[in-house]
Design a protein around this motif. Structure first.
Motif, PDB file in Angstrom:
ATOM      1  N   GLU A   1       0.838  -1.205   0.000  1.00 15.70           N
ATOM      2  CA  GLU A   1       0.000   0.000   0.000  1.00 15.70           C
ATOM      3  C   GLU A   1       0.870   1.251   0.000  1.00 15.70           C
ATOM      4  O   GLU A   1       0.586   2.225  -0.692  1.00 15.70           O
ATOM      5  N   LEU A   2       1.940   1.171   0.763  1.00 21.79           N
ATOM      6  CA  LEU A   2       2.845   2.315   0.835  1.00 21.79           C
ATOM      7  C   LEU A   2       3.503   2.593  -0.518  1.00 21.79           C
ATOM      8  O   LEU A   2       3.610   3.736  -0.959  1.00 21.79           O
ATOM      9  N   VAL A   3       3.935   1.514  -1.188  1.00 24.67           N
ATOM     10  CA  VAL A   3       4.552   1.685  -2.508  1.00 24.67           C
ATOM     11  C   VAL A   3       3.522   2.274  -3.469  1.00 24.67           C
ATOM     12  O   VAL A   3       3.818   3.214  -4.220  1.00 24.67           O
ATOM     13  N   ALA A   4       2.293   1.777  -3.411  1.00 25.14           N
ATOM     14  CA  ALA A   4       1.242   2.275  -4.303  1.00 25.14           C
ATOM     15  C   ALA A   4       1.047   3.771  -4.095  1.00 25.14           C
ATOM     16  O   ALA A   4       0.998   4.542  -5.051  1.00 25.14           O
ATOM     17  N   ILE A   5       0.971   4.191  -2.838  1.00 21.05           N
ATOM     18  CA  ILE A   5       0.759   5.604  -2.553  1.00 21.05           C
ATOM     19  C   ILE A   5       1.964   6.439  -2.969  1.00 21.05           C
ATOM     20  O   ILE A   5       1.830   7.519  -3.530  1.00 21.05           O
ATOM     21  N   SER A   6       3.150   5.895  -2.736  1.00 20.75           N
ATOM     22  CA  SER A   6       4.366   6.655  -3.068  1.00 20.75           C
ATOM     23  C   SER A   6       4.437   6.959  -4.551  1.00 20.75           C
ATOM     24  O   SER A   6       5.142   7.869  -4.965  1.00 20.75           O
ATOM     25  N   LEU A   7       3.741   6.173  -5.362  1.00 22.83           N
ATOM     26  CA  LEU A   7       3.826   6.349  -6.811  1.00 22.83           C
ATOM     27  C   LEU A   7       2.844   7.392  -7.347  1.00 22.83           C
ATOM     28  O   LEU A   7       2.872   7.724  -8.525  1.00 22.83           O
ATOM     29  N   CYS A   8       1.972   7.910  -6.470  1.00 24.30           N
ATOM     30  CA  CYS A   8       0.942   8.846  -6.941  1.00 24.30           C
ATOM     31  C   CYS A   8       1.536  10.157  -7.427  1.00 24.30           C
ATOM     32  O   CYS A   8       1.153  10.669  -8.468  1.00 24.30           O
ATOM     33  N   SER A   9       2.443  10.703  -6.651  1.00 27.38           N
ATOM     34  CA  SER A   9       2.978  12.022  -7.015  1.00 27.38           C
ATOM     35  C   SER A   9       4.314  12.223  -6.314  1.00 27.38           C
ATOM     36  O   SER A   9       4.702  11.414  -5.459  1.00 27.38           O
ATOM     37  N   LYS A  10       4.996  13.314  -6.651  1.00 26.10           N
ATOM     38  CA  LYS A  10       6.261  13.624  -5.989  1.00 26.10           C
ATOM     39  C   LYS A  10       6.032  13.840  -4.503  1.00 26.10           C
ATOM     40  O   LYS A  10       6.808  13.409  -3.659  1.00 26.10           O
ATOM     41  N   LYS A  11       4.916  14.527  -4.202  1.00 25.88           N
ATOM     42  CA  LYS A  11       4.630  14.834  -2.802  1.00 25.88           C
ATOM     43  C   LYS A  11       4.361  13.540  -2.026  1.00 25.88           C
ATOM     44  O   LYS A  11       4.877  13.352  -0.927  1.00 25.88           O
ATOM     45  N   SER A  12       3.589  12.639  -2.628  1.00 31.16           N
ATOM     46  CA  SER A  12       3.258  11.400  -1.915  1.00 31.16           C
ATOM     47  C   SER A  12       4.531  10.595  -1.666  1.00 31.16           C
ATOM     48  O   SER A  12       4.686   9.945  -0.632  1.00 31.16           O
ATOM     49  N   LYS A  13       5.464  10.647  -2.614  1.00 31.79           N
ATOM     50  CA  LYS A  13       6.720   9.923  -2.437  1.00 31.79           C
ATOM     51  C   LYS A  13       7.507  10.498  -1.246  1.00 31.79           C
ATOM     52  O   LYS A  13       8.014   9.751  -0.401  1.00 31.79           O
ATOM     53  N   MET A  14       7.558  11.818  -1.166  1.00 32.35           N
ATOM     54  CA  MET A  14       8.252  12.475  -0.053  1.00 32.35           C
ATOM     55  C   MET A  14       7.643  12.059   1.286  1.00 32.35           C
ATOM     56  O   MET A  14       8.352  11.742   2.246  1.00 32.35           O
ATOM     57  N   VAL A  15       6.302  12.067   1.326  1.00 31.61           N
ATOM     58  CA  VAL A  15       5.612  11.739   2.574  1.00 31.61           C
ATOM     59  C   VAL A  15       5.906  10.300   2.981  1.00 31.61           C
ATOM     60  O   VAL A  15       6.205  10.006   4.141  1.00 31.61           O
ATOM     61  N   CYS A  16       5.874   9.390   2.006  1.00 28.53           N
ATOM     62  CA  CYS A  16       6.162   7.984   2.314  1.00 28.53           C
ATOM     63  C   CYS A  16       7.598   7.821   2.792  1.00 28.53           C
ATOM     64  O   CYS A  16       7.874   7.046   3.711  1.00 28.53           O
ATOM     65  N   LYS A  17       8.521   8.546   2.167  1.00 35.22           N
ATOM     66  CA  LYS A  17       9.923   8.455   2.576  1.00 35.22           C
ATOM     67  C   LYS A  17      10.096   8.866   4.027  1.00 35.22           C
ATOM     68  O   LYS A  17      10.782   8.201   4.791  1.00 35.22           O
ATOM     69  N   SER A  18       9.439   9.959   4.409  1.00 35.95           N
ATOM     70  CA  SER A  18       9.641  10.413   5.784  1.00 35.95           C
ATOM     71  C   SER A  18       8.950   9.459   6.755  1.00 35.95           C
ATOM     72  O   SER A  18       9.445   9.207   7.841  1.00 35.95           O
ATOM     73  N   ALA A  19       7.825   8.896   6.334  1.00 35.55           N
ATOM     74  CA  ALA A  19       7.170   7.908   7.198  1.00 35.55           C
ATOM     75  C   ALA A  19       8.075   6.704   7.409  1.00 35.55           C
ATOM     76  O   ALA A  19       8.168   6.164   8.501  1.00 35.55           O
ATOM     77  N   ARG A  20       8.768   6.303   6.349  1.00 34.82           N
ATOM     78  CA  ARG A  20       9.655   5.150   6.465  1.00 34.82           C
ATOM     79  C   ARG A  20      10.810   5.449   7.409  1.00 34.82           C
ATOM     80  O   ARG A  20      11.171   4.615   8.225  1.00 34.82           O
ATOM     81  N   SER A  21      11.402   6.646   7.313  1.00 27.95           N
ATOM     82  CA  SER A  21      12.554   6.889   8.185  1.00 27.95           C
ATOM     83  C   SER A  21      12.094   6.936   9.635  1.00 27.95           C
ATOM     84  O   SER A  21      12.813   6.535  10.535  1.00 27.95           O
ATOM     85  N   GLN A  22      10.857   7.412   9.868  1.00 25.72           N
ATOM     86  CA  GLN A  22      10.351   7.406  11.231  1.00 25.72           C
ATOM     87  C   GLN A  22      10.175   5.978  11.745  1.00 25.72           C
ATOM     88  O   GLN A  22      10.239   5.721  12.929  1.00 25.72           O
ATOM     89  N   MET A  23       9.903   5.088  10.838  1.00 27.74           N
ATOM     90  CA  MET A  23       9.710   3.693  11.247  1.00 27.74           C
ATOM     91  C   MET A  23      11.039   2.953  11.350  1.00 27.74           C
ATOM     92  O   MET A  23      11.056   1.741  11.476  1.00 27.74           O
ATOM     93  N   GLU A  24      12.135   3.679  11.239  1.00 21.53           N
ATOM     94  CA  GLU A  24      13.457   3.067  11.281  1.00 21.53           C
ATOM     95  C   GLU A  24      13.544   1.925  10.292  1.00 21.53           C
ATOM     96  O   GLU A  24      13.939   0.812  10.603  1.00 21.53           O
ATOM     97  N   CYS A  25      13.141   2.276   9.103  1.00 24.20           N
ATOM     98  CA  CYS A  25      13.012   1.265   8.075  1.00 24.20           C
ATOM     99  C   CYS A  25      14.345   0.639   7.727  1.00 24.20           C
ATOM    100  O   CYS A  25      14.441  -0.544   7.423  1.00 24.20           O
ATOM    101  N   LYS A  26      15.388   1.453   7.790  1.00 25.88           N
ATOM    102  CA  LYS A  26      16.703   0.947   7.426  1.00 25.88           C
ATOM    103  C   LYS A  26      17.018  -0.293   8.252  1.00 25.88           C
ATOM    104  O   LYS A  26      17.483  -1.288   7.741  1.00 25.88           O
ATOM    105  N   ASN A  27      16.732  -0.206   9.547  1.00 25.94           N
ATOM    106  CA  ASN A  27      16.988  -1.361  10.401  1.00 25.94           C
ATOM    107  C   ASN A  27      15.878  -2.403  10.279  1.00 25.94           C
ATOM    108  O   ASN A  27      16.072  -3.537  10.661  1.00 25.94           O
ATOM    109  N   GLY A  28      14.713  -1.968   9.803  1.00 29.82           N
ATOM    110  CA  GLY A  28      13.566  -2.873   9.750  1.00 29.82           C
ATOM    111  C   GLY A  28      13.563  -3.759   8.523  1.00 29.82           C
ATOM    112  O   GLY A  28      12.837  -4.734   8.468  1.00 29.82           O
ATOM    113  N   THR A  29      14.374  -3.417   7.524  1.00 29.07           N
ATOM    114  CA  THR A  29      14.387  -4.225   6.309  1.00 29.07           C
ATOM    115  C   THR A  29      15.290  -5.431   6.522  1.00 29.07           C
ATOM    116  O   THR A  29      16.457  -5.283   6.864  1.00 29.07           O
ATOM    117  N   LYS A  30      14.740  -6.609   6.345  1.00 27.85           N
ATOM    118  CA  LYS A  30      15.508  -7.824   6.610  1.00 27.85           C
ATOM    119  C   LYS A  30      15.910  -8.519   5.321  1.00 27.85           C
ATOM    120  O   LYS A  30      16.757  -9.394   5.320  1.00 27.85           O
TER     121      LYS A  30
END
Ligand code: NAG
Ligand code: NAG
Ligand code: NAG
Ligand code: NAG
Length: 399
Positions: A26-55
């Protein structure tokens, strides 16, 4: 996204909360809508500590091409993008004109006459549904992406780039089923992914998979792949070379953290003593009791391997107490402080297994722990940090 819900008009805090509840798809789908949606998804991911969360972030090359993702907040699920080329008509790949026609269909997807309502994902990558297929037996959620045969490389790559961007993680691993490709294709894949390019960094890990026993030609392909690859973190070799296949030191010219060899008959004991990955797993080795004894003896006489952990499946039943006792009778451990431990796992529902460990503290304060689990699985851990050792293994230092 056909929803009329004004997602991006929500207050940021609320939006972030909603994004956190979404699945990766769902996140990838939303990130593809627009430049703004991509930015928002990116910041949401960093808040989720995605770097460490990706296995896992793997591109699999086999008869099917897949991008596989795993996150530790959905620990048992795998998120898979399956990449397919547009259906060929009568086995003739669609020409440019045919593709153009397809693309005009996509833009008018509301037309009921068009059965497959594809929508554009990136460049020339298309999707016809964002509703994943769920496979409970493999815990896999998958989406199907379509691309044209001729541009599949660059299209796949730009999609991987987009994922990297929103996840803040680069592609980790190529899983290459080399027997599905001819030699030149294998080489092209390796050369492309294991070098730095303008828009991407070199992949750090490689998993090489061979489903069947190698032919002599397969051995040559494997040799070429291993000489070209530049894995710097993990190398997993889940393939079955012939008995003629030989280890070459160039294969491990980059220092690895992790080496796993499933059929390791082509790695000799002398080579094991020389190689330097931090952790080594050799399954189905040709090693016997003589080699286990040799590890005891070498450690006790002052030799230190470049690796820190080895896990070896011996070719025969070995008795670690016998090995130890035979050497002890010869005085091999005269300068060594020894501690023996035994542990039994009741193992239910599998059979119970006994693990026997020998801790060998040398005069220089370093510790080697040789152990045997069951009848033939041996591990060797090396602990070089003397100050830490004194804290972790105090009983080996008290006088
Ligand atoms: C990620 O993990 C590393 C090491 O475990 C840690 O140093 C780092 O602070 C973590 N980063 C975040 C964003 O949690
Ligand atoms: C992750 O984010 C940091 C900070 O924005 C950036 O410097 C880095 O290049 C990003 N890494 C990837 C792989 O996207
Ligand atoms: C790198 O990305 C830019 C912008 O997305 C693109 O124009 C260029 O062709 C890409 N280069 C390669 C080698 O893919
Ligand atoms: C070693 O190989 C056996 C048989 O193929 C397999 O069941 C086992 O999981 C492997 N062990 C490791 C550590 O991969």
């Amino acid at each position: 996204m056909t929803s009329e819900f004004p997602l991006f008009l929500l207050p940021m805090l609320v939006l972030n909360r909603i994004l956190k509840l979404m699945t990766p798809f769902e996140l990838v789908a939303i990130s593809l809508c627009s430049k703004k949606s991509k930015m928002v998804c990116k910041s949401a991911r960093s808040q989720m500590e995605c770097k460490n969360g990706t296995k896992e972030f793997t591109l699999k090359f086999s008869l099917n091409k897949e991008i596989r993702l795993k996150f530790d907040y959905h620990p048992r699920l795998e998120w898979v993008f399956k990449l397919e080329c547009f259906p060929k008509i009568n086995n003739i790949p669609p020409g440019k004109n045919f593709l153009q026609k397809f693309k005009t269909f996509f833009r008018k997807k509301e037309q009921a006459s068009c059965k497959a309502a594809y929508t554009r994902v990136t460049n020339d990558l298309f999707i016809n549904t964002w509703i994943p297929t769920e496979d409970d037996t493999t815990s896999e959620h998958s989406l199907q992406l379509f691309t044209s045969e001729e541009d599949q490389w660059s299209n796949t790559n730009s999609f991987i780039q987009h994922l990297s961007d929103i996840l803040n993680v680069s592609l980790w691993t190529i899983e290459l089923h080399f027997q599905d490709f001819i030699r030149e294709e294998n080489e092209r894949i390796i050369d492309f992914y294991y070098s730095d390019h303008e828009n991407k960094t070199a992949v750090k890990s490689l998993t090489l998979i061979g489903k069947y026993w190698n032919t002599p030609e397969d051995d040559e392909v494997v040799d070429s792949i291993l000489q070209r690859q530049e894995a710097k973190i993990k190398l997993k070799l889940i393939m079955k070379p012939t008995s003629e296949f030989k280890f070459r030191s160039e294969y491990l010219r980059n220092k690895l953290n992790f080496l796993k060899v499933q059929h390791s008959h082509w790695i000799s004991f002398d080579q094991l003593l020389e190689i330097d990955p931090f952790l080594i797993i050799l399954n189905e080795s040709t090693f016997t009791k003589i080699h286990l004894k040799s590890l005891f003896e070498k450690w006790s006489s002052g030799w230190t391997p470049k690796w820190r952990v080895s896990m070896i499946k011996y070719a025969e039943t070995v008795d670690i107490d016998d090995c130890f006792n035979e050497l002890d009778a010869m005085g091999s451990f005269s300068n060594i402080r020894i501690h023996r431990e035994e542990e039994t796992y009741d193992g239910y529902p599998i059979e119970e297994t006994k693990t026997t460990r020998y801790f060998l503290r040398r005069a220089d304060g370093t510790i080697g722990v040789l152990s045997l689990e069951g009848t033939s699985f041996g591990t060797f851990f090396i602990f070089m940090e003397v100050e830490e050792n004194v804290i972790v293994f105090p009983h080996l230092y008290q006088s």
